[in-house]
Write a protein that holds these residues in place. Structure first.
Motif, PDB file in Angstrom:
ATOM      1  N   GLY A   1       0.814  -1.215   0.000  1.00  0.00           N
ATOM      2  CA  GLY A   1       0.000   0.000   0.000  1.00  0.00           C
ATOM      3  C   GLY A   1       0.843   1.259   0.000  1.00  0.00           C
ATOM      4  N   ALA A   2       1.937   1.258   0.781  1.00  0.00           N
ATOM      5  CA  ALA A   2       2.832   2.417   0.802  1.00  0.00           C
ATOM      6  C   ALA A   2       3.473   2.630  -0.561  1.00  0.00           C
ATOM      7  N   THR A   3       3.864   1.534  -1.196  1.00  0.00           N
ATOM      8  CA  THR A   3       4.465   1.648  -2.529  1.00  0.00           C
ATOM      9  C   THR A   3       3.466   2.175  -3.535  1.00  0.00           C
ATOM     10  N   ALA A   4       2.223   1.730  -3.443  1.00  0.00           N
ATOM     11  CA  ALA A   4       1.194   2.199  -4.371  1.00  0.00           C
ATOM     12  C   ALA A   4       0.945   3.695  -4.208  1.00  0.00           C
ATOM     13  N   VAL A   5       0.836   4.154  -2.954  1.00  0.00           N
ATOM     14  CA  VAL A   5       0.631   5.587  -2.718  1.00  0.00           C
ATOM     15  C   VAL A   5       1.823   6.387  -3.228  1.00  0.00           C
ATOM     16  N   ALA A   6       3.041   5.880  -2.994  1.00  0.00           N
ATOM     17  CA  ALA A   6       4.240   6.581  -3.447  1.00  0.00           C
ATOM     18  C   ALA A   6       4.304   6.640  -4.971  1.00  0.00           C
ATOM     19  N   MET A   7       3.954   5.548  -5.643  1.00  0.00           N
ATOM     20  CA  MET A   7       4.000   5.533  -7.102  1.00  0.00           C
ATOM     21  C   MET A   7       2.982   6.498  -7.702  1.00  0.00           C
ATOM     22  N   LEU A   8       1.780   6.516  -7.148  1.00  0.00           N
ATOM     23  CA  LEU A   8       0.770   7.438  -7.655  1.00  0.00           C
ATOM     24  C   LEU A   8       1.165   8.887  -7.406  1.00  0.00           C
ATOM     25  N   LEU A   9       1.714   9.156  -6.233  1.00  0.00           N
ATOM     26  CA  LEU A   9       2.169  10.517  -5.946  1.00  0.00           C
ATOM     27  C   LEU A   9       3.316  10.913  -6.864  1.00  0.00           C
ATOM     28  N   LEU A  10       4.213   9.977  -7.142  1.00  0.00           N
ATOM     29  CA  LEU A  10       5.315  10.251  -8.062  1.00  0.00           C
ATOM     30  C   LEU A  10       4.800  10.542  -9.459  1.00  0.00           C
ATOM     31  N   LEU A  11       3.819   9.782  -9.904  1.00  0.00           N
ATOM     32  CA  LEU A  11       3.263   9.989 -11.247  1.00  0.00           C
ATOM     33  C   LEU A  11       2.568  11.342 -11.353  1.00  0.00           C
ATOM     34  N   ILE A  12       1.763  11.686 -10.352  1.00  0.00           N
ATOM     35  CA  ILE A  12       1.069  12.975 -10.370  1.00  0.00           C
ATOM     36  C   ILE A  12       2.077  14.127 -10.347  1.00  0.00           C
ATOM     37  N   SER A  13       3.093  14.021  -9.503  1.00  0.00           N
ATOM     38  CA  SER A  13       4.103  15.079  -9.412  1.00  0.00           C
ATOM     39  C   SER A  13       4.853  15.236 -10.727  1.00  0.00           C
ATOM     40  N   PHE A  14       5.213  14.115 -11.342  1.00  0.00           N
ATOM     41  CA  PHE A  14       5.956  14.181 -12.602  1.00  0.00           C
ATOM     42  C   PHE A  14       5.125  14.838 -13.695  1.00  0.00           C
ATOM     43  N   LEU A  15       3.854  14.485 -13.790  1.00  0.00           N
ATOM     44  CA  LEU A  15       3.005  15.066 -14.833  1.00  0.00           C
ATOM     45  C   LEU A  15       2.821  16.567 -14.625  1.00  0.00           C
ATOM     46  N   MET A  16       2.622  16.986 -13.384  1.00  0.00           N
ATOM     47  CA  MET A  16       2.407  18.406 -13.123  1.00  0.00           C
ATOM     48  C   MET A  16       3.685  19.206 -13.350  1.00  0.00           C
ATOM     49  N   ILE A  17       4.823  18.670 -12.958  1.00  0.00           N
ATOM     50  CA  ILE A  17       6.088  19.368 -13.196  1.00  0.00           C
ATOM     51  C   ILE A  17       6.400  19.416 -14.687  1.00  0.00           C
ATOM     52  N   LEU A  18       6.042  18.352 -15.419  1.00  0.00           N
ATOM     53  CA  LEU A  18       6.239  18.359 -16.867  1.00  0.00           C
ATOM     54  C   LEU A  18       5.417  19.461 -17.525  1.00  0.00           C
ATOM     55  N   VAL A  19       4.180  19.610 -17.087  1.00  0.00           N
ATOM     56  CA  VAL A  19       3.336  20.684 -17.629  1.00  0.00           C
ATOM     57  C   VAL A  19       3.934  22.054 -17.310  1.00  0.00           C
ATOM     58  N   ILE A  20       4.426  22.231 -16.094  1.00  0.00           N
ATOM     59  CA  ILE A  20       5.027  23.513 -15.712  1.00  0.00           C
ATOM     60  C   ILE A  20       6.275  23.794 -16.541  1.00  0.00           C
ATOM     61  N   ASN A  21       7.089  22.777 -16.793  1.00  0.00           N
ATOM     62  CA  ASN A  21       8.287  22.964 -17.615  1.00  0.00           C
ATOM     63  C   ASN A  21       7.929  23.328 -19.050  1.00  0.00           C
ATOM     64  N   LEU A  22       6.870  22.732 -19.589  1.00  0.00           N
ATOM     65  CA  LEU A  22       6.419  23.090 -20.933  1.00  0.00           C
ATOM     66  C   LEU A  22       5.934  24.544 -20.970  1.00  0.00           C
ATOM     67  N   LEU A  23       5.224  24.960 -19.930  1.00  0.00           N
ATOM     68  CA  LEU A  23       4.798  26.356 -19.860  1.00  0.00           C
ATOM     69  C   LEU A  23       6.000  27.292 -19.746  1.00  0.00           C
ATOM     70  N   GLN A  24       6.999  26.872 -18.988  1.00  0.00           N
ATOM     71  CA  GLN A  24       8.208  27.682 -18.844  1.00  0.00           C
ATOM     72  C   GLN A  24       8.920  27.836 -20.187  1.00  0.00           C
ATOM     73  N   ARG A  25       9.036  26.750 -20.951  1.00  0.00           N
ATOM     74  CA  ARG A  25       9.693  26.839 -22.259  1.00  0.00           C
ATOM     75  C   ARG A  25       8.885  27.727 -23.207  1.00  0.00           C
ATOM     76  N   TRP A  26       7.553  27.603 -23.148  1.00  0.00           N
ATOM     77  CA  TRP A  26       6.723  28.453 -24.000  1.00  0.00           C
ATOM     78  C   TRP A  26       6.883  29.931 -23.643  1.00  0.00           C
ATOM     79  N   ALA A  27       6.918  30.222 -22.337  1.00  0.00           N
ATOM     80  CA  ALA A  27       7.100  31.611 -21.914  1.00  0.00           C
ATOM     81  C   ALA A  27       8.481  32.132 -22.307  1.00  0.00           C
ATOM     82  N   HIS A  28       9.499  31.272 -22.204  1.00  0.00           N
ATOM     83  CA  HIS A  28      10.847  31.707 -22.570  1.00  0.00           C
ATOM     84  C   HIS A  28      10.935  31.996 -24.064  1.00  0.00           C
ATOM     85  N   ASN A  29      10.359  31.138 -24.896  1.00  0.00           N
ATOM     86  CA  ASN A  29      10.387  31.370 -26.337  1.00  0.00           C
ATOM     87  C   ASN A  29       9.582  32.619 -26.703  1.00  0.00           C
TER      88      ASN A  29
END
Length: 278
Positions: free
Chosen positions: A247-275
């Motif tokens: 259960g701990a591993t499942a919660v950690a994996m889901l939290l990792l996936l959500i964090s990665f997707l949100m940070i990826l979106v923020i990085n894409l927005l950052q690149r768009w703003a920089h360009n």
């Protein structure tokens, strides 16, 4: 002569192969191997178990608390961090160096100490909480208290990403806009703000990522009430203490996936703003 030319072409700095090798080695030791260990620990985790954990109301509530408070704290840090960076970069005043050093205090201060201090301040018997409680404003053991704790932890990320950009920014463009009749607000909106959007997004992403996984400074002030103020990292620790490794591993994996997707979106927005600013 050929040897000299070859030596000049190689230069004094290490080549790409050597630097890339050390980069991959350190990245593997610090990031890839721990993530691989998380995946290996999930070998006994079936899809049905993962789905049961993902749809558990307590787990969903912990994700909601962690993500909402981390996002709110990062947004507040974006505004306050911009103001602090502006003051430090554009003005001179007595005690500026001390004030500048205090910005980095959350980096050096143990998170548990920060959590205890914030709880002592904002609890019902604290210096600030005792004055706000009669007004109907409760901070400790609420999502608002968690947000304040995450703001304290994340503010240096925004200041230290925006401040160098402000210090290196050319003043000639601002003066030219002023001579053409532009007001202060228009100069800030049209000249300064486009240059600050990429570092602001970077500071927001760093503060948000730190807030999602923060534990020490939040565990005291949150009250750890399931379905209300329980954060996802605390839920992981609770499952580990109950020997529920799957259960701990499942919660950690889901939290990792959500964090990665949100940070990826923020990085894409950052690149768009920089360009766009270029």
């Amino acid at each position: 002569m050929n040897v000299t030319a070859k030596t000049v072409r190689r230069g004094t700095l290490p080549g790409f192969g050597l630097t890339m090798g050390y980069t991959v080695l350190y990245l593997s030791l610090v990031v890839l191997i721990p993530l691989a260990a998380l995946l290996f620990n999930s070998t006994g985790l079936t899809l049905s178990k993962l789905w049961d954990v993902a749809t558990d109301p307590r787990v969903l509530a912990s994700y909601r608390v962690s993500l909402s408070t981390a996002a709110a704290a990062a947004l507040a840090d974006g505004v306050l961090g911009l103001l602090l960076a502006w003051v430090l970069a554009r003005y001179r005043f007595p005690g500026k160096r001390i004030f500048d050093a205090l910005i980095d205090l959350p980096f050096a201060l143990p998170t548990a100490v920060a959590g205890v201090s914030l709880t002592a301040l904002y609890s019902a018997n604290g210096w600030i909480g005792s004055r706000l409680e009669p007004l109907g404003l409760k901070i400790a053991y609420t999502p608002l208290g968690i947000t304040l704790a995450l703001m304290f932890i994340g503010i240096p990320f925004v200041v230290r990403t925006v401040q160098p950009v402000l210090e290196d920014m050319e003043r000639d463009t601002e003066e030219a806009a002023a001579t053409l009749g532009a007001g202060r607000w228009r100069i800030f909106r049209k000249v300064i703000l486009p240059e600050l959007i990429p570092p602001l997004l970077t500071g927001f992403a760093l503060a948000f990522a730190r807030g999602i996984g923060e534990y020490g400074s939040v565990v005291f002030i949150s009250g750890n009430m399931p379905m209300r103020t329980e954060i996802a990292p605390l839920l992981i620790m609770s499952k580990l203490e109950q020997y529920d490794y799957a259960g701990a591993t499942a919660v950690a994996m889901l939290l990792l996936l959500i964090s990665f997707l949100m940070i990826l979106v923020i990085n894409l927005l950052q690149r768009w703003a920089h360009n766009r600013s270029r």
